[in-house]
Design a protein around this motif. Structure first.
Motif, mmCIF file in Angstrom:
data_model
loop_
_atom_site.group_PDB
_atom_site.id
_atom_site.type_symbol
_atom_site.label_atom_id
_atom_site.label_comp_id
_atom_site.label_asym_id
_atom_site.label_seq_id
_atom_site.Cartn_x
_atom_site.Cartn_y
_atom_site.Cartn_z
ATOM 1 N N THR A 170 -11.059 -3.588 -5.839
ATOM 2 C CA THR A 170 -10.283 -2.848 -6.851
ATOM 3 C C THR A 170 -9.602 -3.821 -7.811
ATOM 4 O O THR A 170 -9.645 -3.663 -9.033
ATOM 5 N N LYS A 171 -8.995 -4.876 -7.221
ATOM 6 C CA LYS A 171 -8.319 -5.868 -8.079
ATOM 7 C C LYS A 171 -9.308 -6.530 -9.032
ATOM 8 O O LYS A 171 -9.008 -6.768 -10.200
ATOM 9 N N LEU A 172 -10.487 -6.849 -8.500
ATOM 10 C CA LEU A 172 -11.502 -7.523 -9.336
ATOM 11 C C LEU A 172 -12.004 -6.608 -10.446
ATOM 12 O O LEU A 172 -12.195 -7.032 -11.585
ATOM 13 N N MET A 173 -12.196 -5.335 -10.108
ATOM 14 C CA MET A 173 -12.667 -4.393 -11.140
ATOM 15 C C MET A 173 -11.603 -4.227 -12.223
ATOM 16 O O MET A 173 -11.919 -4.174 -13.412
ATOM 17 N N ASP A 174 -10.304 -4.160 -11.786
ATOM 18 C CA ASP A 174 -9.222 -4.040 -12.773
ATOM 19 C C ASP A 174 -9.267 -5.206 -13.753
ATOM 20 O O ASP A 174 -9.036 -5.049 -14.945
ATOM 21 N N GLU A 175 -9.574 -6.397 -13.232
ATOM 22 C CA GLU A 175 -9.520 -7.604 -14.053
ATOM 23 C C GLU A 175 -10.806 -7.833 -14.855
ATOM 24 O O GLU A 175 -10.760 -8.214 -16.018
ATOM 25 N N PHE A 176 -11.958 -7.640 -14.215
ATOM 26 C CA PHE A 176 -13.205 -8.120 -14.840
ATOM 27 C C PHE A 176 -14.168 -7.039 -15.311
ATOM 28 O O PHE A 176 -15.203 -7.346 -15.874
ATOM 29 N N TRP A 177 -13.899 -5.785 -15.007
ATOM 30 C CA TRP A 177 -14.781 -4.716 -15.506
ATOM 31 C C TRP A 177 -14.173 -4.058 -16.719
ATOM 32 O O TRP A 177 -12.966 -3.830 -16.721
ATOM 33 N N PRO A 178 -14.919 -3.708 -17.751
ATOM 34 C CA PRO A 178 -16.331 -4.056 -17.862
ATOM 35 C C PRO A 178 -16.491 -5.557 -18.110
ATOM 36 O O PRO A 178 -15.680 -6.158 -18.807
ATOM 37 N N GLY A 179 -17.565 -6.142 -17.547
ATOM 38 C CA GLY A 179 -17.799 -7.575 -17.728
ATOM 39 C C GLY A 179 -18.818 -8.119 -16.760
ATOM 40 O O GLY A 179 -19.363 -7.367 -15.943
ATOM 41 N N PRO A 180 -19.067 -9.448 -16.836
ATOM 42 C CA PRO A 180 -20.212 -10.034 -16.114
ATOM 43 C C PRO A 180 -19.967 -10.307 -14.624
ATOM 44 O O PRO A 180 -20.199 -11.403 -14.145
ATOM 45 N N LEU A 181 -19.468 -9.295 -13.911
ATOM 46 C CA LEU A 181 -19.268 -9.414 -12.469
ATOM 47 C C LEU A 181 -19.967 -8.251 -11.764
ATOM 48 O O LEU A 181 -19.680 -7.082 -12.045
ATOM 49 N N GLU A 190 -11.873 -18.187 -11.653
ATOM 50 C CA GLU A 190 -11.356 -16.925 -12.213
ATOM 51 C C GLU A 190 -11.215 -15.871 -11.117
ATOM 52 O O GLU A 190 -10.222 -15.137 -11.060
ATOM 53 N N LEU A 191 -12.199 -15.810 -10.208
ATOM 54 C CA LEU A 191 -12.129 -14.837 -9.106
ATOM 55 C C LEU A 191 -10.962 -15.165 -8.189
ATOM 56 O O LEU A 191 -10.193 -14.282 -7.790
ATOM 57 N N GLU A 192 -10.802 -16.466 -7.863
ATOM 58 C CA GLU A 192 -9.752 -16.871 -6.906
ATOM 59 C C GLU A 192 -8.358 -16.657 -7.466
ATOM 60 O O GLU A 192 -7.420 -16.415 -6.710
ATOM 61 N N ARG A 193 -8.235 -16.715 -8.767
ATOM 62 C CA ARG A 193 -6.935 -16.454 -9.379
ATOM 63 C C ARG A 193 -6.503 -15.013 -9.101
ATOM 64 O O ARG A 193 -5.324 -14.705 -9.023
ATOM 65 N N VAL A 194 -7.445 -14.112 -8.898
ATOM 66 C CA VAL A 194 -7.114 -12.697 -8.709
ATOM 67 C C VAL A 194 -7.040 -12.303 -7.231
ATOM 68 O O VAL A 194 -6.169 -11.530 -6.827
#
Ligand code: TXA
Ligand code: MG
Length: 346
Positions: free
Chosen positions: A91-102, A209-213
């Motif tokens: 959920t945290k990753l989607m909040d940060e990187f979606w939409p995007g290259p993840l 970038e992932l580890e920061r989140v």
């Protein structure tokens, strides 16, 4: 089959683009396969609910059927249709990187999703692209869209509509052309089914970038060790390869130039993959600059186009400089090593 070509621009709200997007979406609903741009590379889309459409994707690409596809969505609610539960970190990753290259891998639940698309696995890879044309096509189609990169299996991924035509003209229903893609390397594939998520394929979002989140992130050991079996089926194939043999050269540019001279003295046509900094230094048959070392994003962005250019210029052998494996350099080196079939000159 006649492959239709529609030209649009990124301003999808402009009514002049609507008919093309609507036609592409209609063909997708009719279980035809259509290529469209994402922010990473062009994808070859098919209705993820339809075995028939998914078979067409595998056939057009010549892709091994044990290699699952990424499901592309335009709205996070679409996840609930086929994902069991969404871990907090995801959920945290989607909040940060979606939409995007993840791309995130989830546990799959029984659903309408084609088993062919997920190659019969118990997990599913999902991504929400940020390219406005990709989002518009997926939204208009009204179904989740399975989409691998729109190249023939084994070739460099397409970053321009012309690359898709080179590989798939006559084999697919259409191509939505909105110019060059941007990021240039594919999405990062991250397995979030484990407590500590694992990068299965480095890509547009970096490990830092992932580890920061979400804190600690692991990397699939197979990415560094050829003796390990990769967790992502697609990573075991030779990929991104130009027609002629490619060698990565560890060392300085004098060493690379010496290798060029030896090959040329034996009558071979030699290509060099370099950057704007060193472009003027080499004497070879084809010297192609792939962005600048000052900004590795420029290298990622033009990498596949440069690999395809060597094919067109019909060189016999290619020597490439190496890149630092930091940030997006991780993805660049991963793709170059694959393109080289791991052939490195030390
Ligand atoms: O940027 C991208 O990701 C592009 C654009 C079009 O979205 N797509 C793309 O798809 O690169 P493809 O099919 O070329 O690569 C998908 C990768 C493959 O390595 C595949 O094995 C892996 O994702 N994959 C898909 N589902 C998986 C799963 N359930 N578990 C592990 N790996 C999976
Ligand atoms: Mg691919």
């Amino acid at each position: 089959m006649q492959t239709k070509l529609w030209s649009v621009d990124k301003n999808v709200d402009n009514p002049k683009n609507y008919p093309q997007i609507a036609q592409a979406a209609l063909l997708l609903r009719e279980n035809e396969v259509v290529a469209f741009p994402t922010e990473t590379v062009y994808g070859l889309g098919g209705n993820a609910h339809s075995d028939k459409a998914i078979h067409k994707i595998y056939e057009a690409k010549g892709r091994p059927s044990d290699n699952p596809l990424i499901i592309h969505i335009a709205d996070r609610n679409q996840l609930n249709e086929f994902v069991t539960q969404i871990p907090d970190k995801a959920t945290k990753l989607m909040d940060e990187f979606w939409p995007g290259p993840l791309t995130i891998i989830f546990e799959k639940k029984p659903s309408e999703l084609s088993h062919v698309a997920t190659a019969g696995l118990s997990t599913v890879a999902v991504r929400m692209p940020s390219h406005p044309v990709a989002l518009a096509v997926i939204k208009e189609a009204g179904v989740p869209i399975a989409a691998p990169s729109a190249n023939s299996s084994g070739k460099p991924s397409p970053t321009k509509a012309a690359h898709v035509l080179e590989d798939l003209n006559g084999k697919i229903a259409g191509i939505v052309d909105a110019g060059a893609t941007g990021v240039g390397v594919e999405s990062t594939v991250l397995d979030c089914t484990e407590e500590i998520p694992i990068i299965l394929r480095p890509g547009g979002v970096t490990k830092d970038e992932l580890e920061r989140v979400i804190g600690e992130v692991r990397v699939d050991p197979a990415l560094k060790d050829q003796n390990e079996a990769p967790k992502s089926p697609g990573m075991k194939y030779r990929h991104y390869a130009p027609k002629s043999p490619l060698f990565l050269v560890k060392g300085d540019r004098d060493k690379l130039q010496q290798l060029v001279e030896k090959e040329r003295s034996e009558g071979r046509k030699v290509g060099v993959l370099t950057t704007t900094e060193n472009e003027g230094f080499y004497h070879a048959d084809e010297v192609i600059a792939c962005g600048t070392r000052e900004d590795l994003a420029t290298v990622a962005s033009s990498l596949y186009d440069v690999l395809r250019s060597f094919d067109q210029r019909e060189v016999d052998i290619i020597f490439s400089e190496m890149f630092p494996s930091a940030g997006v350099g991780e993805a660049i080196m991963n793709r170059l090593l694959k393109a080289a079939g791991n052939q490195m000159i030390e």
